[in-house]
Design an enzyme around this catalytic site. Structure first.
Site, PDB file in Angstrom:
ATOM      1  CE  LYS A   1      -4.369   1.211   2.119  1.00 38.27           C
ATOM      2  NZ  LYS A   1      -5.479   0.753   2.926  1.00 38.27           N
TER       3      LYS A   1
ATOM      4  CD  GLU B   1     -19.454  -2.812   8.307  1.00 37.59           C
ATOM      5  OE1 GLU B   1     -19.553  -3.882   7.665  1.00 37.59           O
ATOM      6  OE2 GLU B   1     -18.590  -1.946   8.041  1.00 37.59           O
TER       7      GLU B   1
ATOM      8  NE  ARG C   1     -22.582  -4.005   3.376  1.00 35.81           N
ATOM      9  CZ  ARG C   1     -21.446  -4.287   2.745  1.00 35.81           C
ATOM     10  NH1 ARG C   1     -20.492  -4.921   3.386  1.00 35.81           N
ATOM     11  NH2 ARG C   1     -21.291  -3.960   1.501  1.00 35.81           N
TER      12      ARG C   1
HETATM   13  C1  LIG Z   1     -18.950  -2.037   4.642  1.00 35.42           C
HETATM   14  C2  LIG Z   1     -17.792  -1.101   4.757  1.00 35.42           C
HETATM   15  N1  LIG Z   1     -17.235  -0.890   5.969  1.00 35.42           N
HETATM   16  C3  LIG Z   1     -16.189  -0.047   6.079  1.00 35.42           C
HETATM   17  C4  LIG Z   1     -15.688   0.594   4.986  1.00 35.42           C
HETATM   18  C5  LIG Z   1     -14.573   1.612   5.135  1.00 35.42           C
HETATM   19  N2  LIG Z   1     -13.360   1.187   4.418  1.00 35.42           N
HETATM   20  C6  LIG Z   1     -13.013   1.728   3.232  1.00 35.42           C
HETATM   21  S1  LIG Z   1     -11.603   1.113   2.636  1.00 35.42           S
HETATM   22  C7  LIG Z   1     -11.398   0.113   3.970  1.00 35.42           C
HETATM   23  C8  LIG Z   1     -10.208  -0.793   4.034  1.00 35.42           C
HETATM   24  C9  LIG Z   1     -10.170  -1.753   2.899  1.00 35.42           C
HETATM   25  O1  LIG Z   1      -9.038  -2.554   2.985  1.00 35.42           O
HETATM   26  P1  LIG Z   1      -8.636  -3.450   1.741  1.00 35.42           P
HETATM   27  O2  LIG Z   1      -9.835  -4.106   1.176  1.00 35.42           O
HETATM   28  O3  LIG Z   1      -7.546  -4.345   2.177  1.00 35.42           O
HETATM   29  O4  LIG Z   1      -8.116  -2.424   0.661  1.00 35.42           O
HETATM   30  P2  LIG Z   1      -6.797  -1.518   0.735  1.00 35.42           P
HETATM   31  O5  LIG Z   1      -7.254  -0.156   1.110  1.00 35.42           O
HETATM   32  O6  LIG Z   1      -5.864  -2.100   1.733  1.00 35.42           O
HETATM   33  O7  LIG Z   1      -6.247  -1.563  -0.640  1.00 35.42           O
HETATM   34  C10 LIG Z   1     -12.440   0.292   4.879  1.00 35.42           C
HETATM   35  C11 LIG Z   1     -12.544  -0.393   6.167  1.00 35.42           C
HETATM   36  C12 LIG Z   1     -16.316   0.351   3.759  1.00 35.42           C
HETATM   37  N3  LIG Z   1     -15.933   0.960   2.644  1.00 35.42           N
HETATM   38  N4  LIG Z   1     -17.352  -0.503   3.677  1.00 35.42           N
END
Ligand SMILES: Cc1ncc(C[n+]2csc(CCOP(=O)(O)OP(=O)(O)O)c2C)c(N)n1
Length: 638
Positions: free
Chosen positions: A285, A370, A398
């Site tokens: 990242k 969630e 959710r």
């Molecule tokens: C249902 C839901 N909960 C929380 C989020 C907030 N959120 C956005 S990106 C993220 C992290 C995602 O991590 P990953 O899938 O590993 O992608 P990366 O950013 O590491 O590339 C979160 C928790 C969301 N978008 N949707």
């Protein structure tokens, strides 16, 4: 004057993935460099999601290079890592408008581009959607590839596993790519995450795979197929299969997601195979931008920054409601050792960093889960401890059944600290927190509070924490009017409103909720209106509503929630129940999805700013014939 194309000649020579596919293999590394530099340059001015996109540069190029997009379907999970995809799919020149009013969306949007095959913003949906597309292709005899790209964070969401479970069984023609960077927004959590790290450190597995991959890529398809089966057999003898293989996927990986040559070779190989396939890609990242590599959590989403140093612009911001919650949580936890703090993967956004440091044993990040977070809280509450679930309004959607079935029916003591309620600005429609009054209000026993200022927020959190049964305090993104909290917490009488202003003419009574109290006061000064800070959406202060109906000519309800089923609806129902026939104007969020922009732009667009509220009231007064009759004393300022 120099043009952007001078700086990024290769990138600016590509207007579509079809053109990308015409490039020589040897040009792609240069394209990756330009794409990365362009992404950094533009986001340094606009802000937005940065580190996720920096990690997917090579993967994005490889995917569009190998697959025939948009006919082959590429489904990104969440979409925050898809900025490079946007730039390569015809949106390079508008990219500087990202997340701005009338500009490009920060997430994926079908209406924005044919390459955005599935709209997203919330996590863990990609495998389900891609599976649906794969099944549709099969039904229609369409020979197309469907690829889902999901992060290791999004893989912590139950829905992703529901989809993998289904896909393995349906034998669908689907490629799932796991973009594993070991980060959610904060470091990823959970047993699956630990498991992925173990796979990553399993050198033997990689070595065998690396060897076989080279062999496979050179073979003609029938031989390759035979060789693959032989390889599978060998692998089964010498090493345990991965979880994904057990689920029915042909697993390859982990491979280096920044090594374009390998990624392209692997994708080509996997494209030639059929059935459910799983490619495990390791990325970093923030790759290629030192400050983001060093702190991918901070650079997950950025405000404008200096592209040389990574130093972000610090806007002078007041105290946010998230800060108020954060302090309250630590104070309350110090006072009551039964308190347990829970977040579904939003430690930073929900204000739990301080709590996690001060009370590590009472802090639980449960992953992007969630639904689980609520039932987990329910179990804790069953045992007499006091869970506080810190959650964004949009993500609480959710977990609706868990709220009713696991918490409300059992009348469990769970406090919801609902952040980002109301309009959220740049994140747009997918993250709008404008439904919670409506979806919470119909749940029996649920207490719903909305503070008008910071001090009230702290007292409401305390009131909710002390109350028996499920309670919620919903507050917006950003700050309020700046009212300093008292250290000493005070209970607010449940179901009681607060009269803030009395009108002399008794024409207009404004019944305002949460964030709308402050603008109501500004409007009321002009229109000589009575203002009630309703404080509780539920239980509603029915006495106050009836009193206002009896004494005023027009009731105005104002809320930062959809009008349908919201707080105004609660007042309408109350008036009907009491047989009160008084003109009512319901002001709130209309029945449509709002585009992204600043919160102020969104509020102005739907008439929820001071000017908009005032003009709606004036229109209503005239429509009801109340202007001449009653409010001759009102000084109408246009
Ligand atoms: C249902 C839901 N909960 C929380 C989020 C907030 N959120 C956005 S990106 C993220 C992290 C995602 O991590 P990953 O899938 O590993 O992608 P990366 O950013 O590491 O590339 C979160 C928790 C969301 N978008 N949707």
């Amino acid at each position: 004057m120099s043009q952007p194309g001078d700086k990024y000649p290769l990138l600016f020579s590509i207007d579509s993935p079809a053109q990308l596919r015409e490039l020589e293999h040897s040009d792609l590394a240069l394209l990756a460099d330009e794409l990365r530099a362009y992404l950094i340059e533009i986001t340094s001015r606009t802000g937005g999601h940065l580190a996720p996109g920096l990690g997917t540069i090579e993967l994005t190029i490889a995917l569009h290079y190998v697959f025939n997009t948009p006919d082959d379907r590429l489904v990104w999970d969440i979409g925050h890592q898809a900025y490079p995809h946007k730039i390569l799919t015809g949106r390079r020149d508008q990219f500087h408008t990202i997340r701005q009013y009338k500009g490009l969306s920060g997430f994926l949007k079908r209406s924005e581009s044919v390459y955005d095959t599935f709209g997203a913003g919330h996590a863990s949906t990609s495998v389900s959607a891609a599976l649906g597309m794969a099944v549709a292709a099969r039904q229609e005899n369409k020979n197309r590839e469907v690829v889902a790209v999901i992060g290791d964070g999004a893989l912590t969401g139950g829905m992703a596993f529901e989809a993998l479970n289904n896909a393995g069984d349906l034998d669908a023609n689907l490629l799932v790519i796991l973009n594993d960077n070991e980060m959610s927004i904060s470091p990823n959590v959970g047993a699956i995450s630990n498991y992925l790290s173990r796979i990553l450190s399993g050198h033997a597995y990689t070595t065998v795979r690396e060897g076989s991959k080279t062999v496979l890529s050179t073979l003609p398809p029938p031989v390759k197929d035979y060789a693959r089966r032989w390889e599978e057999h060998l692998k089964g003898m010498v090493m345990p299969s991965t979880l994904f293989e057990e689920l029915g996927f042909y697993y390859i990986g982990p491979i280096d997601g920044h090594d374009l040559k390998t990624v392209i070779a692997m994708l080509k190989n996997m494209k030639d195979l059929e059935g459910p396939r799983f490619l495990h890609v390791i990325t970093q990242k923030g790759k290629g931008f030192e400050p983001a590599e060093g702190d991918p959590c901070v650079f997950h989403g950025v405000t404008p920054f200096n592209p040389d140093t990574g130093k972000m612009e610090v806007k002078k911001k007041g105290r946010s409601y998230t800060n108020v919650f954060s302090d309250w949580l630590c104070d309350m936890a110090s006072a009551d050792e039964r308190l347990i703090g829970i977040t579904p993967a939003m430690r930073e956004g929900s204000g739990l960093v301080k709590f996690s440091e001060q009370f590590p044993d009472r802090y639980f990040d449960v992953g992007i889960a969630e639904q689980h977070s609520l039932t987990f809280a329910a179990g804790i509450a069953c045992e007499g401890l006091k869970p506080v679930v810190a959650i964004y309004s949009t993500f609480l959607q959710r977990a609706y059944d868990q709220l009713i079935h696991d918490i409300s029916i059992q009348n469990l003591d769970v406090l919801f600290a609902i952040d980002r309620a109301g309009l959220v600005g740049a994140d747009g429609a997918t993250h709008a927190g404008v439904y919670d009054y409506s979806y919470l209000r119909c749940i029996p026993g649920m207490v719903i509070m909305a503070p008008a200022d910071e001090a009230e927020c702290r007292d409401m959190l305390y009131t909710g924490y002390t109350h028996t049964g499920p309670t919620s305090v919903r507050y917006p993104r950003g700050g309020g009017p700046g009212k300093k909290e008292r250290k000493e917490m005070q209970l607010i009488p449940v179901g009681k409103s607060q009269r803030l202003r009395d009108s002399a003419s008794k024409t207009v009574a404004m019944l305002a909720f949460g964030t709308m109290v402050q603008p109501s006061m500004a409007v009321a000064a002009d229109l000589d209106a009575t203002v009630i800070n309703m404080r509780f959406i539920k239980p509603l202060d029915e006495d106050a509503v009836v009193e206002m109906a009896d004494s005023h000519s027009l009731l105005v309800t104002i809320e930062e929630n959809v009008i349908m089923g919201g707080a105004g609806s609660a007042i309408n129902e109350c008036l009907a129940r009491h047989g009160k026939h008084v003109p009512v104007l319901n002001i709130g969020v209309p029945d449509r999805h709002l585009e992204h922009g600043s919160q102020q732009q969104q509020l102005a667009e739907i008439g929820l700013d001071v000017a908009g509220i005032k003009s709606q009231i004036l229109e209503s007064l005239s429509a009801f014939g109340l202007v001449k009759r009653k409010i001759s004393s009102i000084k109408v300022v246009n």
